[in-house]
Write a protein that holds these residues in place. Structure first.
Motif, PDB file in Angstrom:
ATOM      1  N   THR A 307      26.771   7.319 -14.317  1.00  0.00           N
ATOM      2  CA  THR A 307      26.882   7.743 -15.718  1.00  0.00           C
ATOM      3  C   THR A 307      28.220   8.426 -15.991  1.00  0.00           C
ATOM      4  OG1 THR A 307      24.531   7.896 -16.110  1.00  0.00           O
ATOM      5  CG2 THR A 307      25.890   9.420 -17.344  1.00  0.00           C
ATOM      6  N   SER A 308      28.682   9.222 -15.040  1.00  0.00           N
ATOM      7  CA  SER A 308      29.950   9.933 -15.242  1.00  0.00           C
ATOM      8  C   SER A 308      31.100   8.931 -15.360  1.00  0.00           C
ATOM      9  CB  SER A 308      30.208  10.888 -14.074  1.00  0.00           C
ATOM     10  OG  SER A 308      29.173  11.826 -14.010  1.00  0.00           O
ATOM     11  N   TRP A 309      30.981   7.819 -14.660  1.00  0.00           N
ATOM     12  CA  TRP A 309      31.993   6.748 -14.764  1.00  0.00           C
ATOM     13  C   TRP A 309      31.971   6.154 -16.172  1.00  0.00           C
ATOM     14  CZ3 TRP A 309      32.171   1.389 -15.469  1.00  0.00           C
ATOM     15  CH2 TRP A 309      33.332   0.737 -15.031  1.00  0.00           C
ATOM     16  N   ILE A 351      35.141  13.282 -12.721  1.00  0.00           N
ATOM     17  CA  ILE A 351      34.057  13.689 -13.632  1.00  0.00           C
ATOM     18  C   ILE A 351      32.762  13.666 -12.833  1.00  0.00           C
ATOM     19  CG2 ILE A 351      32.860  13.221 -15.809  1.00  0.00           C
ATOM     20  CD1 ILE A 351      35.231  11.569 -16.710  1.00  0.00           C
ATOM     21  N   SER A 352      32.003  14.749 -12.918  1.00  0.00           N
ATOM     22  CA  SER A 352      30.753  14.799 -12.162  1.00  0.00           C
ATOM     23  C   SER A 352      29.807  15.826 -12.765  1.00  0.00           C
ATOM     24  CB  SER A 352      31.047  15.166 -10.706  1.00  0.00           C
ATOM     25  OG  SER A 352      29.857  15.303  -9.986  1.00  0.00           O
ATOM     26  N   GLN A 353      28.577  15.417 -12.985  1.00  0.00           N
ATOM     27  CA  GLN A 353      27.568  16.377 -13.427  1.00  0.00           C
ATOM     28  C   GLN A 353      27.333  17.408 -12.334  1.00  0.00           C
ATOM     29  OE1 GLN A 353      24.379  18.632 -13.806  1.00  0.00           O
ATOM     30  NE2 GLN A 353      23.986  17.016 -12.324  1.00  0.00           N
ATOM     31  N   SER A 354      26.976  16.923 -11.140  1.00  0.00           N
ATOM     32  CA  SER A 354      26.565  17.829 -10.057  1.00  0.00           C
ATOM     33  C   SER A 354      27.746  18.579  -9.452  1.00  0.00           C
ATOM     34  CB  SER A 354      25.884  17.026  -8.956  1.00  0.00           C
ATOM     35  OG  SER A 354      26.796  16.070  -8.427  1.00  0.00           O
ATOM     36  N   GLY A 355      28.915  17.947  -9.483  1.00  0.00           N
ATOM     37  CA  GLY A 355      30.069  18.538  -8.803  1.00  0.00           C
ATOM     38  C   GLY A 355      29.966  18.410  -7.291  1.00  0.00           C
ATOM     39  N   GLU A 356      28.996  17.592  -6.821  1.00  0.00           N
ATOM     40  CA  GLU A 356      28.776  17.476  -5.374  1.00  0.00           C
ATOM     41  C   GLU A 356      28.821  16.026  -4.897  1.00  0.00           C
ATOM     42  OE1 GLU A 356      28.768  20.008  -3.573  1.00  0.00           O
ATOM     43  OE2 GLU A 356      28.174  21.656  -4.889  1.00  0.00           O
ATOM     44  N   THR A 357      29.066  15.079  -5.770  1.00  0.00           N
ATOM     45  CA  THR A 357      29.022  13.667  -5.383  1.00  0.00           C
ATOM     46  C   THR A 357      30.059  13.400  -4.287  1.00  0.00           C
ATOM     47  OG1 THR A 357      28.223  13.120  -7.558  1.00  0.00           O
ATOM     48  CG2 THR A 357      29.187  11.318  -6.306  1.00  0.00           C
ATOM     49  N   ALA A 358      29.583  12.928  -3.139  1.00  0.00           N
ATOM     50  CA  ALA A 358      30.446  12.812  -1.953  1.00  0.00           C
ATOM     51  C   ALA A 358      31.664  11.932  -2.210  1.00  0.00           C
ATOM     52  CB  ALA A 358      29.635  12.269  -0.785  1.00  0.00           C
ATOM     53  N   LYS A 492      17.371   0.689 -16.337  1.00  0.00           N
ATOM     54  CA  LYS A 492      17.020   0.197 -14.991  1.00  0.00           C
ATOM     55  C   LYS A 492      16.612   1.328 -14.075  1.00  0.00           C
ATOM     56  CE  LYS A 492      21.753  -1.174 -14.283  1.00  0.00           C
ATOM     57  NZ  LYS A 492      22.589  -2.348 -14.315  1.00  0.00           N
ATOM     58  N   GLU A 493      17.273   2.486 -14.171  1.00  0.00           N
ATOM     59  CA  GLU A 493      16.922   3.508 -13.178  1.00  0.00           C
ATOM     60  C   GLU A 493      15.544   4.106 -13.389  1.00  0.00           C
ATOM     61  OE1 GLU A 493      19.806   6.683 -12.640  1.00  0.00           O
ATOM     62  OE2 GLU A 493      20.157   6.882 -14.772  1.00  0.00           O
ATOM     63  N   ILE A 494      15.070   4.174 -14.634  1.00  0.00           N
ATOM     64  CA  ILE A 494      13.754   4.831 -14.770  1.00  0.00           C
ATOM     65  C   ILE A 494      12.595   3.874 -15.047  1.00  0.00           C
ATOM     66  CG2 ILE A 494      14.691   7.092 -15.405  1.00  0.00           C
ATOM     67  CD1 ILE A 494      13.906   6.450 -18.287  1.00  0.00           C
TER      68      ILE A 494
HETATM   69  C1  AGP Z   1      22.767   8.898 -13.826  1.00  0.00           C
HETATM   70  O1  AGP Z   1      21.676   8.651 -14.626  1.00  0.00           O
HETATM   71  C2  AGP Z   1      22.615   8.585 -12.437  1.00  0.00           C
HETATM   72  N1  AGP Z   1      21.456   9.131 -11.860  1.00  0.00           N
HETATM   73  C3  AGP Z   1      23.844   8.556 -11.551  1.00  0.00           C
HETATM   74  O2  AGP Z   1      24.473   7.352 -11.882  1.00  0.00           O
HETATM   75  C4  AGP Z   1      24.884   9.684 -11.617  1.00  0.00           C
HETATM   76  O3  AGP Z   1      25.517   9.696 -12.855  1.00  0.00           O
HETATM   77  C5  AGP Z   1      25.907   9.502 -10.479  1.00  0.00           C
HETATM   78  O4  AGP Z   1      25.251   9.587  -9.255  1.00  0.00           O
HETATM   79  C6  AGP Z   1      27.047  10.496 -10.540  1.00  0.00           C
HETATM   80  O5  AGP Z   1      26.597  11.798 -10.379  1.00  0.00           O
HETATM   81  P1  AGP Z   1      27.517  13.042 -10.728  1.00  0.00           P
HETATM   82  O6  AGP Z   1      27.817  12.981 -12.184  1.00  0.00           O
HETATM   83  O7  AGP Z   1      26.693  14.225 -10.363  1.00  0.00           O
HETATM   84  O8  AGP Z   1      28.766  12.920  -9.910  1.00  0.00           O
END
Ligand code: AGP
Length: 613
Positions: A307-309, A351-358, A492-494
């Motif tokens: 999603t961040s992409w 860009i990242s929601q979690s700030g932890e995406t490897a 698709k994801e849910i």
């Molecule tokens: C979003 O609905 C997803 N679950 C997933 O694509 C998510 O956006 C992706 O893993 C990136 O996460 P981040 O924003 O925490 O980096």
């Protein structure tokens, strides 16, 4: 990925750990386990499935103890079952470990341990690590902290771990590299977790454990931190800003729908102190501090996942339109490995929601090593990505618990839009009238979202029609092409319905072959931006009897008459349409998934923050 919780103090650990696991369950949920020390015994209980299965399993067991560690798993090595669930005992059952991450050289380590007589019950890399710690501890005759340190020096990979020892009921040793870990400091007690959500109801004093650091939590003693290379560190105590209220469902049946409905507020929060409606101005401190870098940038590279992409793609459209700087949008997982050209006058925006995406973290490291200026856009305050960037901007959407990202997405788009407008204004590539008009309209978006959310019941009703569908197509043009991608990803994801997003005009180059009366096609067709062209694309679908669900601007007649179902959104500027159009698509995905009986907040195979590559 996996969730880690630990507790040591004066209270009973079990209820704290279980509640913590439930709060962390969004990180991974295929099995769960707990280890407690009581009466000279190290008790480990594990169950396949959710935390509720673990509670059921532990019902008649000894769950007493004021020290414990617990884990909710997202499988990497070995299928999700009871044996592979964490915690893992060491051979002698004197140690127990929980782990988030991947030990890459586990096979070599395992072979070495087998030569020393170690046997293995599970298929996990984690069990190898606990055996290694035990082996190192016994052969060097050292305490647990030292043994963990020596063992981790042999490990290649990423980890956040916590280890306890049967004969030492006063100590938890934890360490991290590449996977997050935070310690909460209470009154004569410590909490440990992979993020702050299990800690917030007990204390607001936290210490984020740094890369390659080992922390010793000892009853009645100060927190001790050392690096794996044996350098002592002074714990830096921070105040948590999260509230308990933000972590609960507040009367909604799922976190996802709560988070969808929060968007008028979260967007206001994203803009608070940044968009001044009185002055028609945008102020972003991260930009002001680095203005010259932005004005002189030859190129911007956005790196993100999922999603961040998609938010990044919308950012590209806005930055290129307003600031006239070329923007590339990269999947972090590709960028980090494909030897990209990175220059010192590039700005890289992770860009990242979690700030932890490897993968995004690794992309940041690569860009930094190549001399680029890194400007992060993240939601979780204090997470690894913002700590690794030169500057940035928090999205301030608040904790997002539903695995499907909703409010974090619109907050990311809001921040990117503010940034694009600001660079454009400062560079003089955006004329003043357009700037002030768009800033004023941005300020009106939260109210407009409030208004469009009133269509929830209508969307819920027609969502029932589509439970039969095996496939969906989402189409949009310009700014709404990434919205189409995002709508398809949500579905698709849910709901596990296969869905594809395309630029609407691309359809005739192949996907049109899929159109039949069975195929629902969602078309984003607002009046702002290429309206007539999208109308032609809709005619092409109509001619092939596709079922059309359209997102149109209020008052639209043409597209509505061609559509089987219509959702209207308020009129707005072209660049701001994604902030409105994304919301009915979130609702559509949500309601279809609910009618299908899917686990909306914890869809199969997914995890909220992807801390392994
Ligand atoms: C979003 O609905 C997803 N679950 C997933 O694509 C998510 O956006 C992706 O893993 C990136 O996460 P981040 O924003 O925490 O980096």
């Amino acid at each position: 990925m996996c969730g880690i919780v630990g507790y040591i103090g004066n209270k009973q650990a079990y209820p704290i750990l279980i509640k913590g696991l439930q709060r962390l369950e969004y990180r991974g949920y295929d099995s769960a386990g707990i280890a407690l020390i009581h009466d000279n015994k190290l008790n480990v209980y594990k169950a396949k499935g959710k935390v509720s299965d673990l509670i059921h399993f532990a019902e008649q067991k000894d769950i007493v103890g004021s020290i414990g560690i617990a884990h909710t798993r997202w499988a990497t090595h070995g299928e999700p079952n009871q044996v592979n669930a964490h915690p893992h005992y060491s051979q002698s059952e004197e140690l127990a470990i929980i782990h988030n991450g991947i030990i890459e050289n586990y096979a070599v380590l395992k072979e070495g341990l087998m030569k020393h007589g170690y046997t293995f019950k599970s298929q996990t890399d984690t069990e190898v690590l606990v055996q290694l710690i035990e082996y190192v501890k016994k052969s060097n005759n050292v305490d647990l902290t030292k043994a963990v340190q020596l063992a981790l020096n042999q490990v290649v990979g990423a980890y956040a771990i916590a280890v306890i020892e049967k004969d030492k009921p006063d100590v938890i040793v934890a360490a991290r590299k590449g996977s997050p870990l935070v310690v909460g400091i209470g009154d004569d007690e410590f909490f440990l977790a992979s993020d702050a959500t299990p800690i917030v109801e007990f204390t607001d004093q936290v210490v984020y454990i740094g890369e390659e650091e080992i922390v010793t939590l000892q009853r009645g003693k100060q927190l001790k931190i050392k690096t794996i290379g044996d350098v002592e560190k002074t714990p830096e105590i921070k105040k948590l800003e999260m509230t308990l209220n933000q972590l609960e469902k507040g009367g909604y049946p799922h976190f996802m729908i709560k988070e969808i409905f929060e968007q008028p507020k979260t967007l206001s929060d994203s803009m608070r102190g940044r968009v001044s409606l009185e002055e028609n101005e945008i102020k972003l401190s991260g930009f002001i501090d680095n203005k010259e870098k932005f004005l002189n940038a030859k190129r911007i590279i956005i790196t993100a996942c999922g999603t961040s992409w998609h938010a990044g793609l919308i950012g590209k459209y806005a930055i290129e339109e307003f600031a006239r700087i070329p923007v590339e949008v990269e999947y972090s997982s590709e960028f980090r490995y494909r030897k990209p050209v990175i220059n010192s006058d590039d700005i890289v925006i992770p860009i990242s929601q979690s700030g932890e995406t490897a993968d995004t973290l690794a992309a940041v490291d690569l860009a930094k090593a190549n001399g680029a200026f890194i400007f992060g856009i993240c939601n979780v305050v204090g997470s690894s990505i913002p700590r690794n960037t030169h500057s940035g901007c928090y999205t301030h959407a608040g904790p997002e618990i539903g695995v499907a990202s909703t409010k974090a997405f619109t907050a990311q788009v809001t921040v990117l839009t503010m940034l694009a407008l600001l660079i454009g204004k400062e560079k003089g590539t955006l004329d003043h009238e357009q700037y002030t008009k768009t800033v004023a309209e941005l300020g009106r978006i939260p109210e407009k979202i409030k208004h469009l959310l009133k269509q929830d019941a209508v969307i819920a009703e027609f969502a029932k029609t589509f439970t039969y569908a095996q496939n969906f197509i989402y189409l949009g043009r310009g700014y709404n092409f990434p919205v189409a991608l995002e709508g398809a990803l949500k579905l698709k994801e849910i709901s596990y319905i296969h869905a594809e997003g395309y630029p609407a005009a691309e359809m005739k180059h192949g996907p049109i072959a899929l159109i039949s009366q069975e195929m629902p096609v969602v078309v984003i067709a607002p009046s702002a931006g290429m309206y007539e062209k999208v109308v032609s694309n809709i005619q092409e679908i109509k001619a092939r009897k596709g079922k059309i669900i359209s997102i149109v601007t209020e008052g639209d007649k043409v597209v509505s008459n061609l559509s089987d179902y219509t959702i209207s959104i308020p009129d707005t500027e072209e660049c701001l349409v994604p902030l409105l159009a994304a919301i009915p698509l979130q609702l559509l995905a949500y309601h279809i998934a609910v009618v299908k009986g899917c686990d909306v907040d914890q869809p199969r195979n997914l995890a909220k923050s992807v801390t392994v590559e």
